[in-house]
Design a protein around this motif. Sequence first.
Motif, PDB file in Angstrom:
ATOM      1  N   GLN A  14       0.857  -1.185   0.000  1.00 53.03           N
ATOM      2  CA  GLN A  14       0.000   0.000   0.000  1.00 53.03           C
ATOM      3  C   GLN A  14       0.895   1.238   0.000  1.00 53.03           C
ATOM      4  OE1 GLN A  14      -3.474  -0.156   0.088  1.00 53.03           O
ATOM      5  NE2 GLN A  14      -3.490   2.030  -0.281  1.00 53.03           N
ATOM      6  N   SER A  15       0.557   2.247  -0.803  1.00 53.02           N
ATOM      7  CA  SER A  15       1.351   3.476  -0.816  1.00 53.02           C
ATOM      8  C   SER A  15       1.176   4.223   0.502  1.00 53.02           C
ATOM      9  CB  SER A  15       0.936   4.384  -1.980  1.00 53.02           C
ATOM     10  OG  SER A  15      -0.348   4.910  -1.749  1.00 53.02           O
ATOM     11  N   VAL A  16       2.134   5.094   0.829  1.00 52.71           N
ATOM     12  CA  VAL A  16       2.064   5.819   2.098  1.00 52.71           C
ATOM     13  C   VAL A  16       0.872   6.757   2.143  1.00 52.71           C
ATOM     14  CG1 VAL A  16       4.511   5.664   2.629  1.00 52.71           C
ATOM     15  CG2 VAL A  16       3.671   7.626   1.338  1.00 52.71           C
ATOM     16  N   THR A  17       0.388   7.193   0.989  1.00 52.43           N
ATOM     17  CA  THR A  17      -0.783   8.062   0.975  1.00 52.43           C
ATOM     18  C   THR A  17      -2.066   7.268   1.176  1.00 52.43           C
ATOM     19  OG1 THR A  17      -1.097   7.887  -1.421  1.00 52.43           O
ATOM     20  CG2 THR A  17       0.335   9.676  -0.619  1.00 52.43           C
ATOM     21  N   GLY A  18      -1.990   5.946   0.983  1.00 50.04           N
ATOM     22  CA  GLY A  18      -3.169   5.107   1.118  1.00 50.04           C
ATOM     23  C   GLY A  18      -4.061   5.103  -0.098  1.00 50.04           C
ATOM     24  N   ARG A  19      -3.712   5.874  -1.124  1.00 45.86           N
ATOM     25  CA  ARG A  19      -4.555   5.976  -2.310  1.00 45.86           C
ATOM     26  C   ARG A  19      -4.149   5.024  -3.417  1.00 45.86           C
ATOM     27  NH1 ARG A  19      -4.144  12.218  -3.351  1.00 45.86           N
ATOM     28  NH2 ARG A  19      -2.360  11.283  -4.320  1.00 45.86           N
ATOM     29  N   GLY A  20      -3.021   4.378  -3.263  1.00 49.80           N
ATOM     30  CA  GLY A  20      -2.558   3.531  -4.348  1.00 49.80           C
ATOM     31  C   GLY A  20      -1.789   2.334  -3.833  1.00 49.80           C
ATOM     32  N   VAL A  21      -1.247   1.610  -4.777  1.00 51.06           N
ATOM     33  CA  VAL A  21      -0.481   0.404  -4.473  1.00 51.06           C
ATOM     34  C   VAL A  21       0.817   0.484  -5.257  1.00 51.06           C
ATOM     35  CG1 VAL A  21      -0.445  -2.109  -4.696  1.00 51.06           C
ATOM     36  CG2 VAL A  21      -2.574  -0.955  -4.120  1.00 51.06           C
ATOM     37  N   HIS A  22       1.906   0.068  -4.633  1.00 56.64           N
ATOM     38  CA  HIS A  22       3.177  -0.089  -5.336  1.00 56.64           C
ATOM     39  C   HIS A  22       3.351  -1.574  -5.624  1.00 56.64           C
ATOM     40  CE1 HIS A  22       4.556   3.631  -2.928  1.00 56.64           C
ATOM     41  NE2 HIS A  22       4.012   3.999  -4.062  1.00 56.64           N
ATOM     42  N   VAL A  23       3.773  -1.877  -6.834  1.00 54.81           N
ATOM     43  CA  VAL A  23       4.069  -3.258  -7.209  1.00 54.81           C
ATOM     44  C   VAL A  23       5.511  -3.265  -7.706  1.00 54.81           C
ATOM     45  CG1 VAL A  23       3.440  -5.233  -8.633  1.00 54.81           C
ATOM     46  CG2 VAL A  23       1.671  -3.626  -7.902  1.00 54.81           C
ATOM     47  N   TYR A  24       6.325  -4.113  -7.096  1.00 56.31           N
ATOM     48  CA  TYR A  24       7.751  -4.157  -7.400  1.00 56.31           C
ATOM     49  C   TYR A  24       8.095  -5.365  -8.249  1.00 56.31           C
ATOM     50  CZ  TYR A  24       7.818  -0.895  -3.490  1.00 56.31           C
ATOM     51  OH  TYR A  24       7.580   0.151  -2.667  1.00 56.31           O
ATOM     52  N   PHE A  25       8.910  -5.097  -9.295  1.00 57.27           N
ATOM     53  CA  PHE A  25       9.484  -6.142 -10.139  1.00 57.27           C
ATOM     54  C   PHE A  25      10.947  -5.796 -10.370  1.00 57.27           C
ATOM     55  CE2 PHE A  25       5.028  -6.366 -11.481  1.00 57.27           C
ATOM     56  CZ  PHE A  25       4.801  -7.729 -11.404  1.00 57.27           C
ATOM     57  N   GLU A  26      11.742  -6.801 -10.629  1.00 59.62           N
ATOM     58  CA  GLU A  26      13.130  -6.576 -10.999  1.00 59.62           C
ATOM     59  C   GLU A  26      13.190  -6.404 -12.505  1.00 59.62           C
ATOM     60  OE1 GLU A  26      17.280  -9.058 -11.003  1.00 59.62           O
ATOM     61  OE2 GLU A  26      15.914  -9.330  -9.307  1.00 59.62           O
ATOM     62  N   ASN A  27      13.981  -5.421 -12.945  1.00 63.75           N
ATOM     63  CA  ASN A  27      14.122  -5.195 -14.371  1.00 63.75           C
ATOM     64  C   ASN A  27      15.458  -4.518 -14.629  1.00 63.75           C
ATOM     65  OD1 ASN A  27      13.804  -3.122 -16.782  1.00 63.75           O
ATOM     66  ND2 ASN A  27      12.537  -4.910 -17.202  1.00 63.75           N
ATOM     67  N   ASN A  28      16.182  -5.009 -15.602  1.00 64.28           N
ATOM     68  CA  ASN A  28      17.464  -4.417 -15.972  1.00 64.28           C
ATOM     69  C   ASN A  28      17.460  -3.956 -17.430  1.00 64.28           C
ATOM     70  OD1 ASN A  28      18.705  -4.892 -13.435  1.00 64.28           O
ATOM     71  ND2 ASN A  28      18.858  -7.056 -13.995  1.00 64.28           N
ATOM     72  N   GLU A  29      16.293  -3.637 -17.947  1.00 66.30           N
ATOM     73  CA  GLU A  29      16.141  -3.302 -19.359  1.00 66.30           C
ATOM     74  C   GLU A  29      16.303  -1.822 -19.663  1.00 66.30           C
ATOM     75  OE1 GLU A  29      15.751  -5.515 -21.789  1.00 66.30           O
ATOM     76  OE2 GLU A  29      15.683  -7.197 -20.401  1.00 66.30           O
ATOM     77  N   GLY A  30      16.609  -0.994 -18.663  1.00 68.48           N
ATOM     78  CA  GLY A  30      16.774   0.431 -18.927  1.00 68.48           C
ATOM     79  C   GLY A  30      15.457   1.151 -19.135  1.00 68.48           C
ATOM     80  N   LEU A  31      14.478   0.865 -18.294  1.00 63.94           N
ATOM     81  CA  LEU A  31      13.204   1.570 -18.373  1.00 63.94           C
ATOM     82  C   LEU A  31      13.401   3.065 -18.154  1.00 63.94           C
ATOM     83  CD1 LEU A  31      10.976  -0.703 -16.102  1.00 63.94           C
ATOM     84  CD2 LEU A  31      10.791  -0.464 -18.561  1.00 63.94           C
ATOM     85  N   THR A  32      12.574   3.856 -18.787  1.00 60.15           N
ATOM     86  CA  THR A  32      12.501   5.284 -18.516  1.00 60.15           C
ATOM     87  C   THR A  32      11.233   5.516 -17.710  1.00 60.15           C
ATOM     88  OG1 THR A  32      13.619   5.821 -20.574  1.00 60.15           O
ATOM     89  CG2 THR A  32      12.332   7.570 -19.559  1.00 60.15           C
ATOM     90  N   GLN A  33      11.333   6.323 -16.703  1.00 56.03           N
ATOM     91  CA  GLN A  33      10.157   6.614 -15.876  1.00 56.03           C
ATOM     92  C   GLN A  33       9.079   7.274 -16.726  1.00 56.03           C
ATOM     93  OE1 GLN A  33      10.759   8.100 -11.933  1.00 56.03           O
ATOM     94  NE2 GLN A  33       9.357   9.767 -12.346  1.00 56.03           N
ATOM     95  N   VAL A  34       7.839   6.841 -16.537  1.00 58.10           N
ATOM     96  CA  VAL A  34       6.703   7.416 -17.265  1.00 58.10           C
ATOM     97  C   VAL A  34       5.580   7.655 -16.265  1.00 58.10           C
ATOM     98  CG1 VAL A  34       5.050   7.130 -19.143  1.00 58.10           C
ATOM     99  CG2 VAL A  34       7.335   6.128 -19.348  1.00 58.10           C
TER     100      VAL A  34
END
Length: 164
Positions: A14-34
């Motif tokens: 659960q996010s600290v604001t309580g309004r959302g959820v964080h989902v974590y995955f491992e990735n080494n593909e060089g994602l750009t934040q969007v």
Amino acid sequence: ENEYPVIKSGVHEQSVTGRGVHVYFENNEGLTQVIDIIKGLDIKASKNNYVVVNPETDLDEVTELPEVLWTFYQTNKSNGRKVANNNDLNDFTIHELDMIVDGFGEEGTRNNNMSLLVWTLISLGFSKRQLYAVVRLANSHSGLTDSEIEKTVETSWRKWTNGN
């Protein structure tokens, strides 16, 4: 979850604001934040960004990003606002720290922004006394009430220290 049930395979929190959820995955593909890759969904993948993780969340359980989600990212990344990965430390900024000088922003966003600042400062190791000092300084440009500040600081501090 309905369209991409594989999202359930990530580590959820659960996010600290309580309004959302964080989902974590491992990735080494060089994602750009969007931001807003689709309405309400952000991909946090910039070296200049971070997410406060609950100390009880077991990130050892993080699995590799499923191929279907990688395809989703590739297909939709042009829809949102991009934040480039920036390795130049001279350009490194933490948006929340700008609030100390500029305040918490427009009405309707101030409490959320104050909460982000509080969690940033806690994660940087600030004491409760230091939190109050910095938040009150930032609030000198925003006009939130003392009770709003106290509620946010005390609730966040309790969560961070597990009630201590």
